[in-house]
Design an enzyme around this catalytic site. Structure first.
Site, PDB file in Angstrom:
ATOM      1  N   GLY A  74       4.596   5.057 -11.570  1.00  0.00           N
ATOM      2  CA  GLY A  74       5.425   4.085 -12.252  1.00  0.00           C
ATOM      3  C   GLY A  74       5.718   4.475 -13.678  1.00  0.00           C
ATOM      4  O   GLY A  74       6.712   4.063 -14.259  1.00  0.00           O
ATOM      5  N   PRO A 116       5.864  11.396 -14.134  1.00  0.00           N
ATOM      6  CA  PRO A 116       5.145  12.415 -13.366  1.00  0.00           C
ATOM      7  C   PRO A 116       3.649  12.379 -13.601  1.00  0.00           C
ATOM      8  O   PRO A 116       3.174  12.005 -14.671  1.00  0.00           O
ATOM      9  CB  PRO A 116       5.755  13.731 -13.875  1.00  0.00           C
ATOM     10  N   ASP A 152      -0.104  -5.884  -9.433  1.00  0.00           N
ATOM     11  CA  ASP A 152       0.593  -4.900  -8.609  1.00  0.00           C
ATOM     12  C   ASP A 152      -0.369  -4.209  -7.643  1.00  0.00           C
ATOM     13  O   ASP A 152      -0.391  -2.990  -7.530  1.00  0.00           O
ATOM     14  CB  ASP A 152       1.283  -3.864  -9.501  1.00  0.00           C
TER      15      ASP A 152
END
EC number: 2.7.11.1
Length: 1020
Positions: free
Chosen positions: A682, A685, A798
């Site tokens: 999110g 990389p 999340d």
């Protein structure tokens, strides 16, 4: 012949003894009880019991069954009652061992067990209702992490004599069934979160001798039926939430020897009738709104050892009969309206008496003296003949005018940042004069004090400090001043003007590790210039951890030279963790600085020689030139070039992690070589790296286009740096240089759960049922820690399979705290910015932004079902057929074929009962109504088989609950009007720390109103 008979008799006697000895030694513990002990050990995580030896053999000094040479407070004993042929376990006492398991559910295998004492451990979970079917006489769970409610089934323990549940996290109302215990003598419930009124059934507890219910959230008044407890010896009701007045019926309890009632709200009331309590040793009625005169009969009690009537509205003179209290250990009349002369016997008593903050006439003590009766601020301003309301300071002479105040509380004199901090090393309560323009007063003694090191009113401990900010002088926090009731610092000689009061705190008496010694809770109030500025101040909460520094600032105006700072304990918090006597105010340092430029002291002017103008001009010119020269050099070197806002923000934060340079990270990752890229998270990389010492790391790099920004980045650092748990991914450190924002994590060999379960075929890991069960329990434990056990209360927001990482042993670790949200002050929040992953978000959060920990519970439920099924919640079979796991599970339940959910790859090689339980728990966690979802600690208990909660019954109730149907319909309309790009969706990759679950699903699919066959059949 007689001699032969005598020898024969002796022979038979010796043989009989030998045979009898062999007979007795053959007594054994039944296998059922051995098996039960093994179950107890498993639940408690008690690893050192040696089952190869007889637990009842008292001749063994090893084997973990008993430790007669243990240190004070530590106990490790299993006691048996043995007859000639058989033994039975009667007592299990495991004190102060930091056991980190949960309470054993089934004690039926130990039918003769009478005592279970698990005092001061690190146990979690709830109290098993099954205990109500045992024959226990005494239960002690003092000082653990036990949560949930007190099970009503304990009311069936008619043999119970002692129930000690102090210093835990219990909530809810006291079950009325406890009033049915005919033999209950000790009931200790202090320092929990219990609420409601005291049950009326308690009127039947006529055998009570010890009741303690302090530091809770009860409502209502102290009940009149306490008069039924005729054998009561100790009653402790401090900061319980109950309101006054103290009922007059208390006067009928003539057997009381220890009465402590404090911090009662409610109307003013006269002193309760205690004349018949002639056996009283400890009488503490502090802050109870008592009015009127001191009762003369108290002076006739020759057994009294401690008398504390502080913070009331008592008036009148001290009765002459009180001269009979000259042998009392401590007397506190602090903060009342007492008047008249201070009796001579009090003046001669010494520092065991405190009469500060009253209206006494000027006493015989012309000057304040240490180790004398504390008359600090004990005279009316009308009598003192000056502007001071401090009687014994009426003749205080200021050495000079001061423009600041700096005290190293509890420590020696030090110089920090060119500022001298005065010493404050006195070790007895009472009055203290620094001789530097400030004095202090310390009121109270620590009752039941088990501390054996350090001083009683000061503490030193640098081992727990976690101060990494170089601008903070750790020396100010290695020691602290303590107080049992009230601590006052008063500056007497300050110059007129505006000042900033800085109060420095660090909790150094608790432990940050997963031990019972970190379960303590300290609360006190802060007063500045007589005004309460902070109520229920908690150092650990404010500082975000044990051993971490925090400074509270207060602006003040000084007009008469005097500044008063007072810290007061209001009865809240634990009083016996890590040992008895740890509570009350604690402060590390005081610094008061002027908000103006103080005038120069006499003698600092110029002497002969050059004129003032010449000197000043030369100095200014030289200074300007030097500044410009140095500034130019630094600018040329890049030292003064503007820093990014992120660097500025990060510099002001005190994180408990390492700081890496960008150069170190580049070396470890071969300058972010694409070959080392292992994922796209999110943030951007993710690269694998190897540090110079061989440590393998994973570096998460914030990309410029990331939807997660600086706020989330700093939030993640703050959250993870404060947390340590086996099921949370470990953060080694971070790097903030310019616009480079990097997190350095431990590297987890087996990537994400999503990759292992339903990633590309070449990345999948064969997970058998025990592995899946372990992973599910681990995730639940990690969430339970975030929600309920950590110092911070954190909602992750999340939770999904790609945010669960697996180490080389396939232990799960929750990652990606970039969306974590602190939940410090309120239990619910309306989030202004919904963030999460579509398909895992709870309906109330996705639609209304209504965020609680139950949103994480919902997400966990989805993940649990994915673990069982082996597929994602939303996955496509073909372009025309999208599969929705939640829908299917509810239909299978309606058809009574839930086990069809189980991953076909498992075949029949799985535990059907465990699988069914996990499915039902997943469904319960995804209930549309947040109130129907269990807490994560309850989920852990259910998954581990320690809870007897009827999951099927709860699930039935939640499925039939239609109260949220309209909100779900509204949510579906909401999603119909917004674009899919407004939902947080990112692509799935094979790297760790990734987000996933991009879906074309709409709200109708993911959150159907009625989950039944009719719905399934009408879906398109």
């Amino acid at each position: 012949m007689s001699l032969n008979r005598q020898l024969l008799f002796t022979y038979y006697f010796i043989v009989s003894l030998i045979l009898f000895s062999d007979f007795v030694s053959s007594a054994t513990l039944p296998k059922e009880e051995v098996d039960a002990l093994q179950s107890v050990a498993t639940a408690l995580k008690k690893s050192n019991w040696n089952f190869s030896v007889d637990p009842c053999d008292e001749t063994l000094s090893e084997g973990g069954w008993r430790n007669p040479n243990a240190a004070k407070g530590f106990e490790d004993a299993v006691t048996c009652n043995c007859s000639s042929v058989i033994c039975h376990v009667t007592n299990i006492v495991l004190k102060a061992q930091d056991l980190q398991g949960s309470l054993p559910t089934d004690l039926s295998g130990l039918p003769f067990l009478q005592e279970l004492d698990l005092t001061r451990n690190y146990l979690n979970g709830s109290i098993p209702p099954e205990w109500g079917a045992s024959s226990l006489l005494n239960i002690s769970l003092l000082g653990n992490r036990i949560s949930g409610s007190i099970p009503k089934e304990l009311g069936n323990l008619t043999t119970l004599s002692g129930l000690v549940l102090e210093y835990n996290q219990l909530s809810g109302k006291i079950p009325p069934e406890l009033g049915n215990l005919p033999n209950l003598k000790r009931l200790l419930l202090s320092s929990n979160n219990l609420s409601g009124e005291i049950p009326s059934t308690f009127a039947k507890l006529t055998t009570l001798t010890d009741l303690r219910i302090s530091d809770n959230q009860f409502t209502g008044a102290i009940p009149d039926f306490i008069q039924n407890w005729k054998g009561l010896e100790k009653l402790v009701i401090q900061a319980s939430g109950l309101v006054g007045p103290i009922p007059s019926a208390i006067g009928l309890l003539g057997t009381l020897t220890d009465l402590r009632i404090t911090d009662l709200s409610g109307p003013e009331s006269p002193f309760p009738p205690l004349r018949n309590m002639t056996s009283m040793k400890y009488l503490i009625l502090r802050n109870c709104n008592l009015t009127g005169d001191l009762p003369a009969y108290l002076g006739q009690n020759r057994k009294l050892k401690n008398l504390d009537l502080s913070f009331n509205k008592l008036s009148g003179p001290i009765p002459a009969t009180y001269s009979g209290l000259s042998d009392v250990d401590f007397i506190y009349f602090t903060s009342n309206m007492l008047n008249g002369q201070v009796p001579s016997w009090m003046v001669d008593q010494g520092d065991t008496i405190d009469i500060t903050y009253n209206n006494f006439s000027k006493d015989k003590t012309e000057e304040c003296q240490q180790k004398s009766v504390n008359t600090f601020s004990s005279t009316s301003p009308l009598v003192a003949n000056n502007s001071s309301n401090v009687s014994c300071l009426s003749k205080y002479t200021c050495p000079k005018t001061f423009y600041g105040l700096h005290i190293n509380c509890g420590g020696n004199e030090i110089t920090s940042n060119e500022t001298k901090y005065d010493a404050d090393t006195w070790d007895t309560p009472g009055y203290y004069d620094s001789k530097n323009g400030w004095v202090s007063s310390n009121t109270g003694n620590f009752l039941d004090d088990d501390r054996t090191n350090n001083g009683k009113s000061k503490w030193s401990n640098s081992s727990e400090l976690k101060i990494t900010n170089s601008s903070i002088d750790f020396r100010l926090y290695t020691q602290a001043r303590l107080s049992a009731i009230s601590l006052t610092y008063q500056a007497l000689c300050l110059g007129k003007g505006n000042y900033t009061v800085n109060l420095h705190f660090a909790e150094i008496m608790f432990n940050e590790k997963n031990m019972y010694s970190n379960l303590g809770r300290r609360y006190f109030d802060i007063y500045v210039q007589g005004k309460r500025e902070v109520k229920d101040f908690n150092i650990v909460d404010e500082a975000k951890g044990v051993g971490k520094a925090v400074v509270k600032k207060f602006p003040v105006m000084v007009t008469n030279g005097k500044l008063e700072i007072r810290l007061q304990w209001a009865g809240k918090g634990t009083q016996a963790i890590p040992v008895r006597g740890v509570y009350g105010p604690l402060i590390s340092a005081v610094s008061v600085d002027p908000d103006f430029i103080p005038p120069k002291e006499p003698g600092t002017g110029t002497g002969g020689g050059s004129s003032v103008g010449t000197v000043v001009g030369s100095v200014i010119a030289s200074t300007v030139f030097l500044v410009l020269l140095i500034g130019g050099i630094l600018w040329w070197r890049g030292c003064l070039r503007p820093k990014s806002q992120m660097e500025k923000d990060f510099k002001n934060l005190d994180f408990q992690i390492s700081s890496f340079s960008l150069r170190q990270i580049k070396v470890a990752t071969d300058n972010f070589d694409p070959a080392n890229k292992i994922g796209e998270g999110g943030f951007g990389p993710v690269h694998k790296g190897i540090m110079t010492d061989g440590t393998v790391i994973a570096v998460k790099q914030l990309s410029a286009k990331s939807k997660q920004g600086n706020r989330e980045f700093l939030n993640e650092i703050a959250m993870i740096s404060a947390l340590q748990h086996p099921h949370l991914v470990k953060l080694y450190g971070c790097c903030v240089e310019g616009d480079q924002l990097l997190l350095v994590y431990e590297y987890l060999e087996n990537n994400s759960l999503a990759r292992a379960l339903f990633g590309p075929q070449e990345t999948q890991i064969p997970l058998n049922w025990p592995m899946r069960q372990k992973i599910c329990v681990g995730i639940a434990r990690g969430l339970a820690y975030l929600h309920e056990e950590s110092r911070l209360k954190i909602v992750h927001r999340d939770i999904k399979a790609t945010n669960v990482l697996l180490d080389k042993e396939l232990n799960p670790k929750i990652s990606d705290f970039g969306l974590a949200k602190l939940d410090e002050e309120e239990n619910t929040h309306i989030s202004t910015r919904v963030a999460g992953t579509y398909g895992y978000m709870a309906p109330e959060y996705a639609m209304r932004g209504h965020l609680t920990d139950k949103a994480d519970v919902y997400s966990f439920g989805v993940v649990a079902l994915e673990i069982v099924h082996g597929k994602s919640n939303t996955s496509s079979r073909s372009k025309a057929d999208t599969f929705y796991l939640l829908d299917w599970v509810h239909v299978l339940r309606e058809q009574n074929t839930l086990l069809e959910v189980v991953d076909p790859r498992l075949g029949t090689d799985y535990n059907k009962q465990e699988a069914l339980m996990m499915i039902q728990i997943g469904m319960l966690c995804t209930s549309p109504a947040p109130g129907d979802r269990p807490s994560m600690s309850t989920v852990v208990s259910m998954l581990e088989g320690h809870s007897t909660v009827n999951v099927e019954k709860l699930l039935e109730a939640s499925v039939n609950n239609e109260k949220d149907e309209e909100s779900v319909r509204a949510m579906k309309r909401h999603y119909a009007t917004i674009g899919e790009e407004e939902i947080t969706n990112t692509t799935t990759t094979d790297g760790p720390f990734t987000s996933s679950s991009t879906s074309t699903a709409n709200a109708n699919d993911l959150y159907p109103v009625k989950l039944d066959s009719a719905y399934w059949n009408t879906r398109t």
